[in-house]
Design a protein around this motif. Sequence first.
Motif, PDB file in Angstrom:
ATOM      1  N   SER A   1       0.840  -1.196   0.000  1.00  0.00           N
ATOM      2  CA  SER A   1       0.000   0.000   0.000  1.00  0.00           C
ATOM      3  C   SER A   1       0.876   1.247   0.000  1.00  0.00           C
ATOM      4  N   SER A   2       0.807   1.995  -1.066  1.00  0.00           N
ATOM      5  CA  SER A   2       1.600   3.219  -1.179  1.00  0.00           C
ATOM      6  C   SER A   2       1.276   4.195  -0.056  1.00  0.00           C
ATOM      7  N   ASN A   3      -0.012   4.402   0.227  1.00  0.00           N
ATOM      8  CA  ASN A   3      -0.330   5.402   1.239  1.00  0.00           C
ATOM      9  C   ASN A   3       0.084   4.949   2.635  1.00  0.00           C
ATOM     10  N   SER A   4       0.058   3.656   2.909  1.00  0.00           N
ATOM     11  CA  SER A   4       0.516   3.159   4.211  1.00  0.00           C
ATOM     12  C   SER A   4       2.024   3.346   4.363  1.00  0.00           C
ATOM     13  N   MET A   5       2.770   3.025   3.316  1.00  0.00           N
ATOM     14  CA  MET A   5       4.224   3.217   3.361  1.00  0.00           C
ATOM     15  C   MET A   5       4.571   4.691   3.521  1.00  0.00           C
ATOM     16  N   ARG A   6       3.805   5.566   2.883  1.00  0.00           N
ATOM     17  CA  ARG A   6       4.030   7.001   3.005  1.00  0.00           C
ATOM     18  C   ARG A   6       3.835   7.457   4.451  1.00  0.00           C
ATOM     19  N   LEU A   7       2.851   6.871   5.144  1.00  0.00           N
ATOM     20  CA  LEU A   7       2.619   7.243   6.543  1.00  0.00           C
ATOM     21  C   LEU A   7       3.820   6.897   7.413  1.00  0.00           C
ATOM     22  N   VAL A   8       4.440   5.753   7.162  1.00  0.00           N
ATOM     23  CA  VAL A   8       5.659   5.388   7.898  1.00  0.00           C
ATOM     24  C   VAL A   8       6.746   6.424   7.631  1.00  0.00           C
ATOM     25  N   GLU A   9       6.938   6.784   6.363  1.00  0.00           N
ATOM     26  CA  GLU A   9       7.961   7.772   5.995  1.00  0.00           C
ATOM     27  C   GLU A   9       7.683   9.125   6.633  1.00  0.00           C
ATOM     28  N   VAL A  10       6.433   9.551   6.634  1.00  0.00           N
ATOM     29  CA  VAL A  10       6.065  10.839   7.232  1.00  0.00           C
ATOM     30  C   VAL A  10       6.363  10.818   8.731  1.00  0.00           C
ATOM     31  N   ALA A  11       6.006   9.735   9.400  1.00  0.00           N
ATOM     32  CA  ALA A  11       6.289   9.627  10.838  1.00  0.00           C
ATOM     33  C   ALA A  11       7.781   9.755  11.111  1.00  0.00           C
ATOM     34  N   GLN A  12       8.586   9.065  10.322  1.00  0.00           N
ATOM     35  CA  GLN A  12      10.038   9.118  10.519  1.00  0.00           C
ATOM     36  C   GLN A  12      10.576  10.516  10.247  1.00  0.00           C
ATOM     37  N   LYS A  13      10.083  11.147   9.207  1.00  0.00           N
ATOM     38  CA  LYS A  13      10.534  12.489   8.844  1.00  0.00           C
ATOM     39  C   LYS A  13      10.145  13.528   9.902  1.00  0.00           C
ATOM     40  N   TYR A  14       9.017  13.312  10.559  1.00  0.00           N
ATOM     41  CA  TYR A  14       8.513  14.284  11.522  1.00  0.00           C
ATOM     42  C   TYR A  14       8.805  13.923  12.969  1.00  0.00           C
ATOM     43  N   GLY A  15       9.788  13.059  13.209  1.00  0.00           N
ATOM     44  CA  GLY A  15      10.283  12.901  14.564  1.00  0.00           C
ATOM     45  C   GLY A  15      10.091  11.569  15.243  1.00  0.00           C
ATOM     46  N   CYS A  16       9.509  10.591  14.590  1.00  0.00           N
ATOM     47  CA  CYS A  16       9.357   9.272  15.209  1.00  0.00           C
ATOM     48  C   CYS A  16      10.098   8.250  14.354  1.00  0.00           C
TER      49      CYS A  16
END
Length: 176
Positions: free
Chosen positions: A90-105
């Motif tokens: 799932s592209s949008n699920s993988m993007r959520l992981v990337e966003v979390a990592q980019k924004y501090g988690c």
Amino acid sequence: LDEGDITLIETVDDVKALSPKNPEKLVYTTQTTLSVDDTAEIIKALEDRFPKIRHPHKEDICYATTNRQQAVKTIAPKCDALIVIGAPNSSNSMRLVEVAQKYGCENAYLLQRAADLDWQTLSQVQTLGLTAGASAPEELVKEVIDALKKHYDVTIEEVTTNEENVTFKLPRMLSE
């Protein structure tokens, strides 16, 4: 590029390397599940470089994708770990992981269901973020929460950045 050609642009560097035959006649569209931030940067680069480029008449990034990415940006800095429930393809699920990592988690990861929880890793976590890809069934979110409640004293704090009140009309032939 010849008229009618399609070029995949994935980065701002791709925009810099683009050499259309007629820069006055360009149009773009976006994949509905891309990172909202990355997409905005690419669109800005396209519009800066090609001021006459045409854009979609309506926002073409899925509202659910946009809302979930915004929520993850809000909670990621407050979390020791963040779980995204969704399929690995799932592209949008993988993007959520990337966003979390980019924004501090940095400790953000994808799992499909409660059986995939890594209890040893979670034993060190005080604040856990939980979200789901746009197409993940609510039942899986409940399943993960129930599993967490069996192992820990859980306090749930829901974070809402946008109300999702989009409705879709049934096709006329189905509503008659």
